[in-house]
Enzyme design. Structure first.
Site, short mmCIF file in Angstrom:
data_model
loop_
_atom_site.label_atom_id
_atom_site.label_comp_id
_atom_site.label_asym_id
_atom_site.label_seq_id
_atom_site.Cartn_x
_atom_site.Cartn_y
_atom_site.Cartn_z
N ASP A 1 -19.45 16.86 5.63
CA ASP A 1 -19.81 17.40 4.42
C ASP A 1 -21.14 17.79 3.78
O ASP A 1 -21.54 18.42 3.11
CB ASP A 1 -19.37 16.21 3.25
CG ASP A 1 -17.98 16.04 2.73
OD1 ASP A 1 -17.10 17.06 3.28
OD2 ASP A 1 -17.23 15.42 2.18
N ASP B 1 -6.84 16.51 4.48
CA ASP B 1 -8.38 15.78 4.21
C ASP B 1 -7.70 14.26 4.51
O ASP B 1 -6.43 14.08 3.97
CB ASP B 1 -9.02 16.18 2.88
CG ASP B 1 -10.28 15.79 2.77
OD1 ASP B 1 -10.82 15.16 3.74
OD2 ASP B 1 -10.99 16.33 1.70
C1 DGJ Z 1 -13.87 15.81 1.12
C2 DGJ Z 1 -13.97 17.08 2.03
O1 DGJ Z 1 -14.95 16.84 3.34
C3 DGJ Z 1 -14.43 18.35 1.12
O2 DGJ Z 1 -14.93 19.33 2.12
C4 DGJ Z 1 -13.53 18.53 0.24
O3 DGJ Z 1 -12.45 18.93 0.41
C5 DGJ Z 1 -13.44 17.11 -0.75
N1 DGJ Z 1 -13.00 16.10 0.13
C6 DGJ Z 1 -12.32 17.37 -1.80
O4 DGJ Z 1 -12.02 16.36 -2.38
#
Ligand code: DGJ
Length: 715
Positions: free
Chosen positions: A541, A471
């Site tokens: 997200d 990430d």
């Molecule tokens: C952002 C990501 O897009 C989410 O899916 C998740 O992994 C969060 N970060 C975790 O902090």
């Protein structure tokens, strides 16, 4: 041979399956672009406009200026006033002028220093053109690597400082294309966090129009993909030029319409977030940009790009079936522990998942997003017997195991930061800005990379991890490095990306049995650079199915479904919604993100059936040809299909406000007219001829309604 040099005309011709690209050496100096488009043997000769008020070389026709030439590469201060490809300072002026010297045609390609690059295969050929700037002593090598069967040509440059003094590259655009018309629409993506990849299309105007990132990531806000097309071009008709950049950091795609109504397209690093100083004898490789041309609309451009990304960008592991994951994030957020996740794994196995992915929250003091980033060791309160014992328990349940990491970041409230505040990007005398309570590590500093490798080795070295979710949750500000000398600070954005790629490469080599899914707060780095290392990217997200329908349809314009990670999230015990979310998510690589421990048996058995069914046609999504029939950006429904050999997977997603009872006739052009197709979901048969003419779908106009047909031709 796809690349030829015609000696008497001093002409280079590149032929791909359906396209031709050509340029001449003019005045033994310039690279004069003459043609890019539909395959032809009729290449026009250069046409030297005579224009006023423009500079020319002594000995040239006084009104024939580089400012009027369509060029392959253009140099700041050398008489071409349009946006330049290269600005190089040996003496502080930025002025340079590289003159044609020689060429070389060879099989394969050259590698790029710590950068992703399209993989060559047995058919790949490259044209290398060498130019010289006598004053600085620098040699510029321009590369055209040709993927002939896919109608893709990639462009990159390598600069060698053969002079005695250092030089600074102040702008670098490895792809410059001059087209002698301006009646184009420009198509690009804009967006924001949670609403990535909105498609925009507008006619070109005089002057410069651009998309860019100065965020250190390709970004949610714009994407490096760009297309130019006829005003009337649609999915099947019209000329379309598609461009992209194999890079994940700050970029610039600029399009300029000039005084002679010609269009210059450039893709590269730009100048705002880039400069690079080369000492005597040093070499700089640019990232690679790609271009493709379609004479038959966006559909063909899309399929060219999809095949190219699958065959030459994505790792080989991406071509195998991707695991159907159960991810803990939307179900648990930071609230995870060993017993809970072992229970998740048990249920996941019973339902038919391949893998449990433990998202954020497993390490250091990571109980919320305010602390712990950078401390890549297990949290003993959550995993009392340690990570190894926990991972073994998960695997003993019969599922694979994936884990979340965010290597590029650090919370000020972390042991790592307390010990090494100088490892975060910062500018002397200025307080670094926070974003999601975190700072960015200086990935240009080899000590930081060494530390991360050592720490990940220590934590993961012996564990049977199958998958990393990588990430990146903020953009780069206060871009200064305590490691680099003051005359090198302009290089940080670029060196940061090289550091990230080195670490990704290390993961690939150190954990050859694990795959990577990349992510940046969802789709903040949805680019060809990341695609080289991961089997897929977390698309957004935003898992709301209506928004996802649009986001995924946009992503598919430029990137294949194999790159697109799509999760079914909490259906709130609503079975219609579960079905709808599933039909949206099977646009790409399916996963789920919900609390399986709270689900009733009926929901779990439906999920089981969904996973079983998805696995029966996953290959068609991952490897099939994509055809868009109705874009949700334009219509009140979305329709598309994947075609792979004798199989067709057709999806129609109704939007909330779609008109009840309206009938859609969807032409499945890829159907074989002589075959009879059976929908394996319902047993209903259709003649291939009818599918080609148009299959009729009646929209229900009800909430959460979608149609899925899995058609297989009879042998
Ligand atoms: C952002 C990501 O897009 C989410 O899916 C998740 O992994 C969060 N970060 C975790 O902090």
């Amino acid at each position: 041979m796809s690349i030829r040099y015609i000696k008497d005309k001093k002409r280079f011709i590149i032929n791909t399956q359906h396209t031709t690209y050509a340029f001449d050496v003019a005045y033994d100096h310039y690279l004069y672009h003459t043609y890019y488009g539909k395959k032809t043997s009729k290449i026009p000769d250069p046409h030297f406009h005579t224009i006023s008020f423009a500079p020319y070389l002594a000995g040239q026709h006084p009104r024939s200026s580089p400012d009027s030439f369509p060029l392959e590469v253009s140099f700041y201060g050398s008489g071409d006033f349009r946006p330049n490809s290269l600005r190089l300072s040996a003496d502080g002026t930025g002025v340079c002028d590289f003159v044609y010297q020689s060429y070389r045609i060879f099989k394969g390609r050259v590698a790029l220093d710590s950068l992703p690059a399209a993989r060559a295969d047995g058919d790949t050929q490259t044209l290398e053109i060498t130019l010289l700037d006598e004053v600085s002593g620098c040699r510029l090598k321009l590369y055209y690597t040709v993927f002939a069967d896919l109608d893709v040509i990639s462009r990159y440059m390598i600069l060698e400082n053969g002079g005695k003094d250092s030089v600074t590259i102040e702008k670098c655009m490895p792809l410059t294309l001059d087209l002698c018309r301006s009646d184009f629409d420009m198509v690009s993506f804009y967006g924001t966090y949670n609403q990535e990849l909105r498609l925009q299309r507008h006619p070109l105007h005089h002057g410069t129009q651009s998309v860019y990132s100065n965020r250190g990531a390709s970004s949610h806000q714009y994407n490096p993909f760009l297309a130019l097309c006829d005003h009337k071009a649609n999915e099947e008709r019209g000329e379309v030029y598609g461009f992209n950049f194999v890079y994940s950091g700050s970029f610039l795609d600029e399009v300029d319409v000039d005084q002679l109504n010609r269009t210059r397209v450039q893709v590269g690093l730009g100048s705002e977030c880039f400069s690079y100083t080369l000492g005597a004898g040093e070499t700089f490789s640019s990232p690679e940009a790609i271009m493709t041309y379609s004479a038959s609309g966006f559909g063909k451009m899309t399929r060219n790009l999809h095949r190219f990304v699958r065959d030459h960008i994505m790792p080989a592991s991406a071509l195998a079936p991707h695991p159907v994951v159960l991810n803990t994030w939307e179900a648990c957020y930071f609230n995870i522990d060993e017993e809970k996740l072992v229970a998740f794994a048990k249920e996941a196995k019973a339902v038919g998942f391949d893998m449990l992915v433990m998202d954020d929250g497993w390490f250091g003091a990571r109980n919320n997003d305010r602390a712990g980033l950078g401390d890549w060791f297990e949290n003993r309160a959550k995993f009392p017997a340690g990570l190894a014992s926990f991972v073994n328990r998960i695997k003993a349940e019969g599922v694979k195991f994936g884990i979340w990491i965010e290597p590029e970041m650090v919370n000020p409230d972390s042991d790592l930061y307390r010990h090494h505040p100088d490892w975060a990007l910062r500018v002397r005398g200025r307080e670094p800005l926070l974003s999601r309570n975190q700072l960015v590590l200086d990935m240009s500093n080899p000590e930081v990379l060494d530390y991360l490798m050592k720490q990940f080795e220590e934590t993961f070295g012996d564990l049977p991890i199958d998958y990393f979710k990588w990430d990146m949750n903020r953009h780069l500000s206060n871009v200064g490095s305590c490691y680099l000398a003051s005359n090198k600070q302009g290089e940080i954005f670029f060196r940061y990306m090289q550091g990230v790629y080195r670490l990704l490469e290390w993961f690939a080599i150190r954990f050859p049995n694990a795959v990577i899914e990349t992510c940046s707060g969802g789709g903040g780095r949805y680019d060809l650079g990341m695609m080289q290392y991961g089997i897929q990217i977390w698309t957004s997200d935003n898992t709301n199915p209506c928004d996802r329908t649009r986001i995924q349809a946009s992503a598919l314009v430029a990137y294949p479904a194999a790159t697109m990670s799509c999760h079914v999230s909490n259906p709130r015990d609503n079975l219609a919604s579960l079905d709808y979310r599933y039909k949206v998510a099977v646009g790409g690589m399916l996963g789920y993100e919900l609390n399986i421990l709270n689900m009733g048996d009926e929901i779990k058995s439906i999920m089981s059936e969904q996973i079983r069914e998805y696995k029966s046609f996953e290959h068609a999504i991952r490897l099939g040809d994509y055809y868009s029939l109705a874009s949700p950006e334009k219509y009140d429904y979305s329709a598309y299909y994947y075609a792979k050999e004798d199989e067709i997977l057709l999806t129609v997603i109704e939007k909330k406000d779609c008109q009840k009872g309206s009938t859609k006739r969807l032409k499945i052009k890829a159907a074989n007219p002589d075959a009879v197709y059976t929908d394996l979901r319902t047993g209903k048969t259709y003649s291939g001829h009818l599918l080609k003419e148009g299959i009729v779908i009646d929209l229900t106009g009800e909430a959460d309604s979608a149609h899925l047909l899995y058609l297989k031709a009879k042998a």
